[in-house]
Write a protein that holds these residues in place. Structure first.
Motif, PDB file in Angstrom:
ATOM      1  N   SER A  58       0.728  -1.303   0.155  1.00 54.51           N
ATOM      2  CA  SER A  58      -0.080   0.206  -0.017  1.00 54.51           C
ATOM      3  C   SER A  58       0.828   1.252   0.018  1.00 54.51           C
ATOM      4  O   SER A  58       0.397   2.108  -0.915  1.00 54.51           O
ATOM      5  CB  SER A  58      -0.896   0.025   1.376  1.00 54.51           C
ATOM      6  N   ASN A  59       1.840   1.297   0.880  1.00 58.34           N
ATOM      7  CA  ASN A  59       2.728   2.472   0.939  1.00 58.34           C
ATOM      8  C   ASN A  59       3.936   2.145   1.176  1.00 58.34           C
ATOM      9  O   ASN A  59       4.192   0.923   1.615  1.00 58.34           O
ATOM     10  CB  ASN A  59       2.128   3.341   1.805  1.00 58.34           C
ATOM     11  N   GLY A  60       4.897   3.117   1.290  1.00 61.74           N
ATOM     12  CA  GLY A  60       6.351   2.948   1.502  1.00 61.74           C
ATOM     13  C   GLY A  60       7.103   4.096   1.718  1.00 61.74           C
ATOM     14  O   GLY A  60       6.640   5.154   1.741  1.00 61.74           O
ATOM     15  N   PHE A  61       8.568   3.922   1.733  1.00 62.37           N
ATOM     16  CA  PHE A  61       9.457   4.844   1.909  1.00 62.37           C
ATOM     17  C   PHE A  61      10.681   4.738   1.181  1.00 62.37           C
ATOM     18  O   PHE A  61      11.175   3.632   1.109  1.00 62.37           O
ATOM     19  CB  PHE A  61       9.699   5.204   3.515  1.00 62.37           C
ATOM     20  N   LEU A  62      11.262   5.854   0.515  1.00 61.34           N
ATOM     21  CA  LEU A  62      12.633   5.774   0.006  1.00 61.34           C
ATOM     22  C   LEU A  62      13.460   6.824   0.982  1.00 61.34           C
ATOM     23  O   LEU A  62      13.107   7.862   1.576  1.00 61.34           O
ATOM     24  CB  LEU A  62      12.566   6.318  -1.300  1.00 61.34           C
ATOM     25  N   TYR A  63      14.681   6.369   1.130  1.00 62.93           N
ATOM     26  CA  TYR A  63      15.667   7.041   2.049  1.00 62.93           C
ATOM     27  C   TYR A  63      16.870   7.427   1.271  1.00 62.93           C
ATOM     28  O   TYR A  63      17.510   6.544   0.579  1.00 62.93           O
ATOM     29  CB  TYR A  63      16.115   6.048   3.316  1.00 62.93           C
ATOM     30  N   LEU A  64      17.214   8.666   0.871  1.00 61.85           N
ATOM     31  CA  LEU A  64      18.218   9.124   0.543  1.00 61.85           C
ATOM     32  C   LEU A  64      18.983  10.199   1.450  1.00 61.85           C
ATOM     33  O   LEU A  64      18.414  10.764   2.287  1.00 61.85           O
ATOM     34  CB  LEU A  64      17.983  10.194  -0.641  1.00 61.85           C
ATOM     35  N   TYR A  65      20.419  10.190   1.323  1.00 63.19           N
ATOM     36  CA  TYR A  65      21.310  11.168   2.082  1.00 63.19           C
ATOM     37  C   TYR A  65      22.045  11.803   1.100  1.00 63.19           C
ATOM     38  O   TYR A  65      22.496  11.411   0.302  1.00 63.19           O
ATOM     39  CB  TYR A  65      22.173  10.082   2.903  1.00 63.19           C
ATOM     40  N   GLU A  66      22.673  12.867   1.408  1.00 60.64           N
ATOM     41  CA  GLU A  66      23.415  13.980   0.758  1.00 60.64           C
ATOM     42  C   GLU A  66      23.865  15.011   1.590  1.00 60.64           C
ATOM     43  O   GLU A  66      23.166  15.557   2.706  1.00 60.64           O
ATOM     44  CB  GLU A  66      22.372  14.237  -0.406  1.00 60.64           C
ATOM     45  N   PRO A  67      25.070  15.689   1.441  1.00 57.67           N
ATOM     46  CA  PRO A  67      25.477  16.811   2.327  1.00 57.67           C
ATOM     47  C   PRO A  67      24.457  18.039   2.029  1.00 57.67           C
ATOM     48  O   PRO A  67      24.195  19.062   3.019  1.00 57.67           O
ATOM     49  CB  PRO A  67      26.788  17.306   1.758  1.00 57.67           C
ATOM     50  N   ASN A  68      23.467  18.217   0.756  1.00 50.04           N
ATOM     51  CA  ASN A  68      22.583  19.296   0.510  1.00 50.04           C
ATOM     52  C   ASN A  68      21.316  18.591   0.166  1.00 50.04           C
ATOM     53  O   ASN A  68      21.157  18.324  -1.224  1.00 50.04           O
ATOM     54  CB  ASN A  68      23.492  20.105  -0.533  1.00 50.04           C
ATOM     55  N   ALA A  69      20.192  18.630   0.939  1.00 53.28           N
ATOM     56  CA  ALA A  69      19.216  17.958   0.659  1.00 53.28           C
ATOM     57  C   ALA A  69      18.391  18.574  -0.470  1.00 53.28           C
ATOM     58  O   ALA A  69      17.770  18.094  -1.279  1.00 53.28           O
ATOM     59  CB  ALA A  69      18.221  17.983   1.883  1.00 53.28           C
ATOM     60  N   ASP A  70      18.559  20.153  -0.590  1.00 56.19           N
ATOM     61  CA  ASP A  70      17.669  20.848  -1.420  1.00 56.19           C
ATOM     62  C   ASP A  70      18.371  20.444  -2.883  1.00 56.19           C
ATOM     63  O   ASP A  70      17.625  20.365  -3.662  1.00 56.19           O
ATOM     64  CB  ASP A  70      17.952  22.435  -1.138  1.00 56.19           C
ATOM     65  N   ALA A  71      19.727  20.358  -3.201  1.00 55.08           N
ATOM     66  CA  ALA A  71      20.421  20.167  -4.312  1.00 55.08           C
ATOM     67  C   ALA A  71      19.821  18.523  -4.680  1.00 55.08           C
ATOM     68  O   ALA A  71      19.624  18.221  -6.046  1.00 55.08           O
ATOM     69  CB  ALA A  71      21.911  20.125  -4.282  1.00 55.08           C
ATOM     70  N   LEU A  72      19.794  17.688  -3.815  1.00 50.38           N
ATOM     71  CA  LEU A  72      19.475  16.272  -4.155  1.00 50.38           C
ATOM     72  C   LEU A  72      18.028  16.184  -4.461  1.00 50.38           C
ATOM     73  O   LEU A  72      17.733  15.712  -5.530  1.00 50.38           O
ATOM     74  CB  LEU A  72      19.592  15.327  -2.797  1.00 50.38           C
TER      75      LEU A  72
END
Length: 110
Positions: A58-72
């Protein structure tokens, strides 16, 4: 991915995407992850860490990491907006370690 900040300490921003998937067939999710990894690699804007999907799909999550969240987020936005099941997904940006400032937005529904 961790990078030194101007003060010499390390910072790690996080991007968490809560999506309404709607299927136990994960092939479309895997295809989305492949496209995300391609653009992240090409732009050098972070890393796709993992996903979590409910057992019923039904639903889920994606997890991403980066020194600049806005740029990602700006790098991956066209891919997210072009994906049918990402409509209405909540994109949360955390600007540092847990407890740091956060912001969130919802992607437009298709």
């Amino acid at each position: 991915m961790v990078a030194p900040s101007a003060g010499g300490s390390t910072t790690q921003h996080a991007v968490t995407i809560h999506l309404q998937y709607g299927s136990t067939n994960l092939s479309e999710l895997y295809a989305l992850e492949d496209r995300l990894e391609q653009i992240i690699s090409a732009t050098g804007t972070g890393e796709l860490h993992r996903h979590e999907i409910a057992m019923d799909g039904s639903n889920g999550f994606l997890y991403l990491y980066e020194p600049n969240a806005d740029a990602l987020v700006e790098a991956i936005r066209p891919i997210l907006e072009g994906c049918q099941f990402m409509g209405g997904a909540e994109v949360k940006k955390r600007y540092g370690t847990p407890g740091a400032k956060e912001s969130s937005e919802k992607l437009a529904k298709k």
